[in-house]
Scaffold this active site. Structure first.
Site, PDB file in Angstrom:
ATOM      1  N   GLY A  45       0.835  -1.198   0.000  1.00 48.46           N
ATOM      2  CA  GLY A  45       0.000   0.000   0.000  1.00 48.46           C
ATOM      3  C   GLY A  45       0.868   1.245   0.000  1.00 48.46           C
ATOM      4  CB  THR A  46       4.053   1.984   1.805  1.00 51.53           C
ATOM      5  OG1 THR A  46       3.503   1.767   3.109  1.00 51.53           O
ATOM      6  CG2 THR A  46       5.068   3.108   1.852  1.00 51.53           C
ATOM      7  CG  ASN A 103      -4.666   4.591   9.307  1.00 53.17           C
ATOM      8  OD1 ASN A 103      -4.861   5.579   8.582  1.00 53.17           O
ATOM      9  ND2 ASN A 103      -3.653   4.522  10.139  1.00 53.17           N
ATOM     10  CD  GLN A 141      -7.243   0.351   7.878  1.00 52.26           C
ATOM     11  OE1 GLN A 141      -8.115  -0.383   8.327  1.00 52.26           O
ATOM     12  NE2 GLN A 141      -5.961   0.179   8.180  1.00 52.26           N
ATOM     13  CB  SER A 197      -2.159  -2.969   1.315  1.00 52.60           C
ATOM     14  OG  SER A 197      -1.159  -3.816   1.833  1.00 52.60           O
ATOM     15  CB  ALA A 198      -2.598  -8.498  -0.323  1.00 59.73           C
ATOM     16  CG  HIS A 199      -0.618  -6.381   5.099  1.00 58.72           C
ATOM     17  ND1 HIS A 199      -0.755  -5.944   6.400  1.00 58.72           N
ATOM     18  CD2 HIS A 199      -0.077  -5.350   4.418  1.00 58.72           C
ATOM     19  CE1 HIS A 199      -0.288  -4.699   6.493  1.00 58.72           C
ATOM     20  NE2 HIS A 199       0.128  -4.313   5.299  1.00 58.72           N
ATOM     21  CB  THR A 228      10.592 -10.766 -11.481  1.00 55.22           C
ATOM     22  OG1 THR A 228      11.701 -10.596 -12.365  1.00 55.22           O
ATOM     23  CG2 THR A 228       9.915 -12.096 -11.738  1.00 55.22           C
ATOM     24  CB  CYS A 234       1.657   5.203  12.743  1.00 49.94           C
ATOM     25  SG  CYS A 234       0.410   4.176  11.986  1.00 49.94           S
TER      26      CYS A 234
END
Ligand SMILES: *Cc1c(COP(=O)(O)O)cnc(C)c1O
Length: 395
Positions: free
Chosen positions: A76-77, A156, A184, A204-206, A242, A330
């Site tokens: 995401g960053t 967030n 989020q 972002s996947a996580h 890649t 954060c």
């Protein structure tokens, strides 16, 4: 840290989520079997290429984009940085003005600060005490030099959901690119990039039960963006290196699970969220909800408890096996109060006594009941030791 045998309760899903079993399964199979380089022309490469493009189609359909509008990134960053720096570079001849908010994630704010040092002009839109940004304020802030507007879909820390469609409409009318950090919300609440007037979007996947280290950038067809990473021709020369085939496959699987679970989970978690909020505010005097009551992520609880330190509550909860985050998650290595709570007008002392509890797919009613019985006495004990609290003469 974990006392063996104790069942731990994870309420930090806004920081990251546990990968879904289906995701782990898909990643394992792909990691083992689909190892060709997607740029290779032999069957091993074609196989990997095929699986990535199928993931791309699935994810594009999820947000009503077309597949060639999606770029896979490393996080995401990275997606946020690519937008902020990439648009600044590609449109610097057109203008030097960027509009954002004071409550963005650091992944947006830091590249913005970097540009500010390079003589770009930045406007930080005001927000109300719940974190909401007003589209009328955006309309007033746009000038002939504005090249980008970036406002997050949901915050967030406090969970406030911004009026993205209205903000996007203002940008569309002014002919200015509109970016939203949807890290989020992606996979948690519905997103339609066309209907919501979004030109650029980060995910972002996580944060949706997928793997760490894989992100998504949606860039509407025709939006010119200078790549951050240059090298090979991957991602149509918009992001060299890649492809992370297992990561992308895991991300797509996480989206597939979200498609079937999202609606029902949003209702279920919102009910548990509201139960937790009501019970804590009721049980703990001088506590206050941060963020918006209704326009709120289904899984976000953020409460300030006067006269106590967030860190002390966090550590006490951790000893009970309950994982939460402080209002200044954060910035936990510094003593700075949360920039989000500060921008919402929360006084420094209250800000330091804030906790974020973020629910997830595995959160149960029993776990919420457990927190409701454990947290209020922790606050009471800490207050009993606080000279500040006694000086106030409150009970
Ligand atoms: C977590 C988060 C990010 C960063 O995503 P990573 O994939 O961890 O780099 C950016 N924006 C928001 C709103 C987030 O919650």
């Amino acid at each position: 840290m974990c006392i063996s045998g104790m069942k731990r309760i994870y309420l930090d899903n806004a920081a990251t989520t546990q990968a879904a079993p289906e995701v782990i399964e898909a990643i394992q199979t792909c990691f083992r079997d689909i190892y060709g380089n997607p740029s290779s022309l032999h069957s091993f490469g074609l196989e990997a290429r095929g699986i990535i493009e199928s993931a791309r189609r699935k994810m594009a359909a999820f947000i009503n984009a077309s597949p060639d509008e999606l770029i896979f990134t490393g996080s995401g960053t990275e997606s946020d940085n690519t937008v902020i720096k990439g648009i600044a570079l590609s449109l610097q001849d057109k203008g030097d003005h960027i509009i954002t908010t004071a409550i963005e994630h650091h992944a947006v704010l830091e590249p913005i600060h970097f540009l500010e040092k390079q003589e770009f002009k930045i406007t930080y839109l005001p927000n109300d005490e719940t974190g909401l940004v007003d589209p009328e304020e955006l309309k007033k802030a746009i000038t002939g030099k504005t090249i980008l507007v970036s406002v997050m879909h949901a915050n967030n820390e406090v969970g406030t959901i911004e009026p993205i469609r209205e903000l996007g409409a203002v940008c569309r009318e002014a002919g200015v690119y509109f970016h939203t950090d949807a890290v989020q919300t992606f996979g948690h609440i519905p997103i339609d990039v066309r209907e919501m007037n979004i030109d650029l979007l980060s995910a972002s996947a996580h944060k949706l039960y997928g793997p760490k280290g894989v992100g998504l950038l949606y860039a509407r067809k025709g939006v010119k963006i200078t790549p951050l990473l240059q090298g090979g021709d991957q991602e149509k020369r918009r992001r060299a290196s890649t492809e992370n085939t297992p990561g992308i496959v895991g991300f797509a699987k996480a989206v597939e699970v979200a498609v079937s679970e999202m609606e029902k989970e949003a209702v279920r978690q919102a009910r548990l969220r509201d139960k937790l909020i009501a019970a804590l505010l009721e049980a703990v005097p001088e506590s206050k909800l941060n963020g918006h009551k209704e326009l709120r992520l289904p899984n976000n609880v953020n409460i300030s408890f006067a006269y106590v330190e967030g860190e002390a509550m966090l550590l006490n909860l951790d000893m009970e096996g309950i994982a939460v985050s402080t209002g200044s998650a954060c910035t936990s290595t510094s003593l700075e109060p949360s920039h989000v709570l500060t921008a919402c007008g929360v006084p420094v002392e209250l800000s330091h006594g804030s906790l974020r509890l973020s629910l997830g797919r595995t959160t149960t009613e029993e776990e919420i009941d457990q927190v409701i019985s454990v947290l209020p006495p922790i606050v009471e004990n800490l207050r009993a030791m606080s000279p500040l609290y006694r000086k106030q003469g409150v009970k």
